[in-house]
Scaffold this motif. Structure first.
Motif, PDB file in Angstrom:
ATOM      1  N   LEU A  33      32.495  35.616  42.467  1.00 50.29           N
ATOM      2  CA  LEU A  33      33.755  35.597  43.209  1.00 50.29           C
ATOM      3  C   LEU A  33      33.610  36.059  44.648  1.00 50.29           C
ATOM      4  CD1 LEU A  33      36.200  36.962  40.477  1.00 50.29           C
ATOM      5  CD2 LEU A  33      35.927  34.592  41.236  1.00 50.29           C
ATOM      6  N   SER A  34      32.728  37.016  44.909  1.00 50.78           N
ATOM      7  CA  SER A  34      32.612  37.526  46.279  1.00 50.78           C
ATOM      8  C   SER A  34      31.289  38.240  46.486  1.00 50.78           C
ATOM      9  CB  SER A  34      33.746  38.493  46.584  1.00 50.78           C
ATOM     10  OG  SER A  34      33.627  38.998  47.891  1.00 50.78           O
ATOM     11  N   HIS A  35      30.631  37.905  47.595  1.00 50.30           N
ATOM     12  CA  HIS A  35      29.412  38.618  47.988  1.00 50.30           C
ATOM     13  C   HIS A  35      29.744  39.716  48.999  1.00 50.30           C
ATOM     14  CE1 HIS A  35      27.222  35.519  45.938  1.00 50.30           C
ATOM     15  NE2 HIS A  35      27.576  34.582  46.798  1.00 50.30           N
ATOM     16  N   THR A  36      30.849  39.540  49.714  1.00 50.57           N
ATOM     17  CA  THR A  36      31.167  40.447  50.823  1.00 50.57           C
ATOM     18  C   THR A  36      32.202  41.513  50.481  1.00 50.57           C
ATOM     19  OG1 THR A  36      32.821  38.875  51.635  1.00 50.57           O
ATOM     20  CG2 THR A  36      30.601  38.706  52.558  1.00 50.57           C
ATOM     21  N   LYS A  37      33.175  41.172  49.639  1.00 52.20           N
ATOM     22  CA  LYS A  37      34.228  42.123  49.265  1.00 52.20           C
ATOM     23  C   LYS A  37      34.416  42.108  47.745  1.00 52.20           C
ATOM     24  CE  LYS A  37      36.814  41.466  53.532  1.00 52.20           C
ATOM     25  NZ  LYS A  37      38.073  41.072  54.132  1.00 52.20           N
ATOM     26  N   PRO A  38      33.405  42.549  47.005  1.00 60.14           N
ATOM     27  CA  PRO A  38      33.485  42.446  45.549  1.00 60.14           C
ATOM     28  C   PRO A  38      34.476  43.424  44.921  1.00 60.14           C
ATOM     29  CG  PRO A  38      31.494  43.604  46.185  1.00 60.14           C
ATOM     30  CD  PRO A  38      32.150  43.139  47.455  1.00 60.14           C
ATOM     31  N   LEU A  81      52.578  35.838  36.549  1.00 57.24           N
ATOM     32  CA  LEU A  81      52.030  36.987  37.271  1.00 57.24           C
ATOM     33  C   LEU A  81      50.548  36.749  37.587  1.00 57.24           C
ATOM     34  CD1 LEU A  81      52.316  39.865  38.409  1.00 57.24           C
ATOM     35  CD2 LEU A  81      51.760  40.707  36.112  1.00 57.24           C
ATOM     36  N   TRP A  82      49.803  36.207  36.618  1.00 53.42           N
ATOM     37  CA  TRP A  82      48.384  35.896  36.822  1.00 53.42           C
ATOM     38  C   TRP A  82      48.233  34.925  37.995  1.00 53.42           C
ATOM     39  CZ3 TRP A  82      43.879  37.524  34.446  1.00 53.42           C
ATOM     40  CH2 TRP A  82      42.722  36.816  34.782  1.00 53.42           C
ATOM     41  N   VAL A  83      49.069  33.896  38.022  1.00 58.36           N
ATOM     42  CA  VAL A  83      49.017  32.909  39.098  1.00 58.36           C
ATOM     43  C   VAL A  83      49.307  33.572  40.438  1.00 58.36           C
ATOM     44  CG1 VAL A  83      50.106  30.828  40.044  1.00 58.36           C
ATOM     45  CG2 VAL A  83      49.607  30.973  37.588  1.00 58.36           C
ATOM     46  N   THR A  84      50.350  34.383  40.477  1.00 55.62           N
ATOM     47  CA  THR A  84      50.744  35.041  41.720  1.00 55.62           C
ATOM     48  C   THR A  84      49.633  35.948  42.253  1.00 55.62           C
ATOM     49  OG1 THR A  84      53.060  34.988  41.045  1.00 55.62           O
ATOM     50  CG2 THR A  84      52.474  36.548  42.789  1.00 55.62           C
ATOM     51  N   LEU A  89      45.244  37.139  46.038  1.00 56.07           N
ATOM     52  CA  LEU A  89      43.860  37.561  46.279  1.00 56.07           C
ATOM     53  C   LEU A  89      43.104  36.536  47.117  1.00 56.07           C
ATOM     54  CD1 LEU A  89      42.858  39.067  42.809  1.00 56.07           C
ATOM     55  CD2 LEU A  89      43.306  40.312  44.933  1.00 56.07           C
ATOM     56  N   VAL A  90      43.323  35.261  46.827  1.00 52.71           N
ATOM     57  CA  VAL A  90      42.652  34.204  47.595  1.00 52.71           C
ATOM     58  C   VAL A  90      43.142  34.208  49.045  1.00 52.71           C
ATOM     59  CG1 VAL A  90      42.449  31.701  47.872  1.00 52.71           C
ATOM     60  CG2 VAL A  90      42.099  32.731  45.618  1.00 52.71           C
ATOM     61  N   ILE A  91      44.447  34.252  49.229  1.00 49.14           N
ATOM     62  CA  ILE A  91      45.011  34.236  50.588  1.00 49.14           C
ATOM     63  C   ILE A  91      44.577  35.470  51.387  1.00 49.14           C
ATOM     64  CG2 ILE A  91      47.155  34.409  51.914  1.00 49.14           C
ATOM     65  CD1 ILE A  91      48.437  32.576  49.774  1.00 49.14           C
ATOM     66  N   ALA A  92      44.570  36.620  50.729  1.00 48.34           N
ATOM     67  CA  ALA A  92      44.206  37.872  51.408  1.00 48.34           C
ATOM     68  C   ALA A  92      42.700  38.005  51.624  1.00 48.34           C
ATOM     69  CB  ALA A  92      44.722  39.065  50.609  1.00 48.34           C
ATOM     70  N   GLY A  93      41.926  37.179  50.922  1.00 52.38           N
ATOM     71  CA  GLY A  93      40.473  37.281  51.049  1.00 52.38           C
ATOM     72  C   GLY A  93      39.923  38.560  50.456  1.00 52.38           C
ATOM     73  N   ALA A 104      37.334  28.136  41.616  1.00 46.24           N
ATOM     74  CA  ALA A 104      37.482  28.515  40.203  1.00 46.24           C
ATOM     75  C   ALA A 104      38.772  29.304  39.978  1.00 46.24           C
ATOM     76  CB  ALA A 104      36.274  29.337  39.750  1.00 46.24           C
ATOM     77  N   THR A 105      39.055  30.221  40.879  1.00 49.18           N
ATOM     78  CA  THR A 105      40.266  31.040  40.754  1.00 49.18           C
ATOM     79  C   THR A 105      41.519  30.172  40.801  1.00 49.18           C
ATOM     80  OG1 THR A 105      39.171  32.966  41.696  1.00 49.18           O
ATOM     81  CG2 THR A 105      41.577  32.930  41.811  1.00 49.18           C
ATOM     82  N   LEU A 106      41.561  29.220  41.726  1.00 50.63           N
ATOM     83  CA  LEU A 106      42.745  28.367  41.857  1.00 50.63           C
ATOM     84  C   LEU A 106      42.868  27.375  40.698  1.00 50.63           C
ATOM     85  CD1 LEU A 106      42.784  27.763  45.716  1.00 50.63           C
ATOM     86  CD2 LEU A 106      44.171  29.370  44.364  1.00 50.63           C
ATOM     87  N   VAL A 107      41.752  26.879  40.190  1.00 48.27           N
ATOM     88  CA  VAL A 107      41.797  25.981  39.031  1.00 48.27           C
ATOM     89  C   VAL A 107      42.306  26.729  37.800  1.00 48.27           C
ATOM     90  CG1 VAL A 107      40.363  24.659  37.403  1.00 48.27           C
ATOM     91  CG2 VAL A 107      40.078  24.327  39.861  1.00 48.27           C
ATOM     92  N   VAL A 108      41.758  27.928  37.576  1.00 46.81           N
ATOM     93  CA  VAL A 108      42.209  28.735  36.433  1.00 46.81           C
ATOM     94  C   VAL A 108      43.684  29.085  36.605  1.00 46.81           C
ATOM     95  CG1 VAL A 108      41.967  30.956  35.254  1.00 46.81           C
ATOM     96  CG2 VAL A 108      39.933  29.619  35.835  1.00 46.81           C
TER      97      VAL A 108
END
Length: 126
Positions: A33-38, A81-84, A89-93, A104-108
């Motif tokens: 999911l993230s290398h920079t902000k795990p 709630l999971w979707v929100t 998280l995606v928008i905020a990075g 993957a996050t958006l598909v799930v």
């Protein structure tokens, strides 16, 4: 029309599978999911346990002869709630920063949202 029992079981299976992934390979998930902000690994361990319990609860609910409106609303709202949270998280990075992780996050989230929608739609018929 898709039966509520089938939607609940699909959602249960999804919860148990992702819960298992989060519990048994949290380090791989965090890195995917993230290398920079795990995210902290303990978060995925905890979330995995909660997802497994929720999956078992969903499966139990699917076995009931008469479905409880409050319980179905709870499951549906949990999905929303999971979707929100996923979208935020995606928008905020935060915790989801790799291209693969975002996809993957958006598909799930879309799948979970669709299951929540199907459950919510069934509430009118209960």
């Amino acid at each position: 029309m898709i039966e509520l029992k089938s939607v609940l079981r699909a959602s249960a299976l999804s919860c148990v599978i992702f819960g298992g992934i989060f519990v048994f390979i949290p380090t791989i998930v965090v890195d995917f999911l993230s290398h920079t902000k795990p995210a902290p690994q303990w978060l995925f361990l905890t979330l995995g346990g909660v997802l497994i319990l929720n999956g078992l609860h969903l499966f139990w609910a699917s076995l009931r002869a008469v479905h409880n409106k409050v319980l179905i609303a709870y499951f549906s709202l949990s999905d929303f709630l999971w979707v929100t949270v996923s979208v935020v998280l995606v928008i905020a990075g935060v915790w989801v920063t790799t291209i693969e992780g975002v996809i993957a996050t958006l598909v799930v989230a879309a799948i979970v949202g669709f299951m929540g929608f199907l459950q919510f739609r069934q509430l009118k018929q209960l």
